[in-house]
Design a protein around this motif. Structure first.
Motif, mmCIF file in Angstrom:
data_model
loop_
_atom_site.group_PDB
_atom_site.id
_atom_site.type_symbol
_atom_site.label_atom_id
_atom_site.label_comp_id
_atom_site.label_asym_id
_atom_site.label_seq_id
_atom_site.Cartn_x
_atom_site.Cartn_y
_atom_site.Cartn_z
ATOM 1 N N ASP A 56 0.855 -1.188 0.000
ATOM 2 C CA ASP A 56 0.000 0.000 0.000
ATOM 3 C C ASP A 56 0.889 1.235 0.000
ATOM 4 O OD1 ASP A 56 -2.480 -1.123 -0.084
ATOM 5 O OD2 ASP A 56 -2.727 -1.215 2.091
ATOM 6 N N ARG B 55 -4.242 9.453 -1.728
ATOM 7 C CA ARG B 55 -4.911 8.548 -2.664
ATOM 8 C C ARG B 55 -5.120 9.181 -4.046
ATOM 9 N NH1 ARG B 55 -7.813 4.046 -1.565
ATOM 10 N NH2 ARG B 55 -6.212 3.876 0.042
ATOM 11 N N ASN C 274 -3.761 -2.257 -5.903
ATOM 12 C CA ASN C 274 -4.070 -2.668 -4.540
ATOM 13 C C ASN C 274 -4.373 -1.459 -3.663
ATOM 14 O OD1 ASN C 274 -4.031 -4.626 -2.214
ATOM 15 N ND2 ASN C 274 -2.310 -3.329 -1.621
ATOM 16 N N CYS D 56 -5.447 1.446 -4.622
ATOM 17 C CA CYS D 56 -6.681 2.103 -5.069
ATOM 18 C C CYS D 56 -7.876 1.154 -5.065
ATOM 19 C CB CYS D 56 -6.487 2.670 -6.474
ATOM 20 S SG CYS D 56 -5.216 3.947 -6.566
ATOM 21 N N ASN D 57 -7.702 -0.051 -4.465
ATOM 22 C CA ASN D 57 -8.774 -1.044 -4.377
ATOM 23 C C ASN D 57 -9.321 -1.425 -5.739
ATOM 24 O OD1 ASN D 57 -8.728 -1.144 -1.524
ATOM 25 N ND2 ASN D 57 -9.925 0.755 -1.442
ATOM 26 N N GLN D 58 -8.414 -1.587 -6.705
ATOM 27 C CA GLN D 58 -8.821 -2.016 -8.041
ATOM 28 C C GLN D 58 -8.179 -3.369 -8.349
ATOM 29 O OE1 GLN D 58 -8.275 0.883 -11.118
ATOM 30 N NE2 GLN D 58 -9.148 2.552 -9.915
ATOM 31 N N SER D 59 -8.248 -4.283 -7.386
ATOM 32 C CA SER D 59 -7.641 -5.601 -7.538
ATOM 33 C C SER D 59 -8.305 -6.370 -8.676
ATOM 34 C CB SER D 59 -7.776 -6.393 -6.236
ATOM 35 O OG SER D 59 -7.139 -5.703 -5.190
#
Length: 390
Positions: free
Chosen positions: A339, A344, A376, A378-381
């Motif tokens: 992270d 962000r 990861n 940006c929570n775009q896994s």
């Protein structure tokens, strides 16, 4: 045949070289014995200084002789002060001394610079140079030393001896961060693969200033688009984005087919394995002697002795992974996750740039690693299948 010059064989040439080397060795040993006898007898003369000079011209990394040289020079400085004090005490109109300190410092610095050309990575040379500066650290002397550093960094931009010396001079002279940032910029513009110059910036920049971070990221972007395989700029780029420290976690556990070794993949890279990383065998016995083929590493292995049908468990603190049929995988992602700690919105902006570069360089390890870490953050896994393909 007559009239033809005899060409010496390789063996004959080597024999001549050995003979010449042995001759020089005898001269050197004789000279060193004379220097040692004179120094130990209390001699602190210009004659002895000259003898030391001749040896150092050929062996500039001889640290003992540099130490003796400083002792002699300090004795000369002390003697000079005593002469002046004596003259003043006797009320002489002119106070003269046979020894000029400023002239000595200038001469010594010229001599050290000459020796540095022979061996620019000798600890003793840079140490002696530092001692000379400490005797008279004026503004002009500080600038002279900065110019010397600039010169030797042209010869070898990664000479850490020179970089260490430069940092010392910067502290001594109170040189501003802005001035040193300008210097690193000049070096990087000359060669953006200059890892040392990129690293130097990490000691100078204020990453709490968002505008500064954005400006540096844009500059780094120009560099990695020019040469996506250059690790120097990628390491600096990742430093700018920041990395969150996470607790150690097991990602994968693998048992060799011959049941002799357990391999583990951790999320964090380190020089030593976690102290609470253990292997528990079927009989309850534990082993915690972990090794790695390279350091720092995420991959560690431990030698064991057990039968194929026996269960092996790996413990990392309260986390437990059982390994029965050769492999045990945790429920976490199949690749270590990072992270970034930068704001962000900045990471989101950079993600678009890295995505564009990935389309151009789909096989580049630096691009892939950074792309995954950004997704990861940006929570775009993506799915495991997509990540595996990458």
């Amino acid at each position: 045949m007559h009239g033809r010059l005899k060409v010496k064989t390789t063996a004959e040439k080597q024999a001549e070289k050995n003979k010449e080397r042995e001759k020089k060795k005898l001269v050197y040993q004789k000279c060193m014995r004379a220097i040692k006898d004179k120094f130990n007898s209390g001699d602190r003369s210009m004659e002895l200084l000259g003898m030391i000079t001749k040896v150092l011209e050929n062996i500039p990394e001889f640290s003992t002789l540099w130490n003796w040289r400083r002792v002699i020079l300090l004795a000369m400085i002390s003697s000079s002060k005593e002469e002046i004090q004596k003259s003043e005490h006797e009320n002489e109109s002119e106070t003269k001394s046979s020894f000029d300190k400023s002239e000595m410092l200038s001469s010594e610095k010229s001599f050290v610079a000459k020796c540095l050309e022979v061996n620019p990575k000798a600890y003793s040379l840079w140490s002696h140079r530092r001692w000379l500066v400490e005797q008279n650290a004026t503004e002009s002397v500080i600038q002279e030393e900065l110019n010397l550093c600039n010169l030797f960094l042209k010869y070898d931009e990664r000479n850490f001896h020179c970089w260490d010396y430069r940092r010392y001079i910067v502290r001594l002279g109170g040189i501003t961060r802005e001035a040193e940032l300008e210097t690193s910029t000049t070096l990087i513009e000359r060669n953006f693969s200059n890892y040392s110059a990129w690293h130097y910036r990490t000691t100078l920049l204020d990453t709490n200033n968002v505008d500064t971070v954005r400006q540096e990221l844009e500059w780094a972007q120009n560099a990695y688009f020019t040469d996506p395989s250059d690790q120097s700029v990628w390491l600096y780029y990742q430093w700018l984005l920041g990395r969150e420290t996470k607790p150690d976690k097991l990602l994968t556990v693998l048992k060799d087919s011959d049941n002799s070794t357990i391999h583990v993949l951790l999320n964090n890279i380190s020089y030593n394995p976690p102290s609470n990383l253990k292997v528990v065998l079927h009989d309850g016995s534990k082993s915690g002697v972990w090794r790695s083929h390279v350091t720092p590493s995420r991959l560690w292995y431990c030698d064991i002795a057990t039968s194929p049908e026996h269960e092996v468990t790996v413990q990392l603190g309260s986390e437990t992974v059982r390994c029965v049929n050769d492999i045990g995988v945790t429920s976490d992602c199949i690749t270590p996750r990072v992270d970034y700690t930068a704001p962000r919105d900045i990471v989101q902006e950079q993600l678009g740039n890295i995505r564009d570069l990935y389309e151009l360089e789909p096989e580049n390890k630096w691009v892939i690693s950074t792309y995954l870490d950004m997704m990861n953050t940006c929570n775009q896994s993506k799915s495991k299948e997509q990540i595996t393909e990458m």
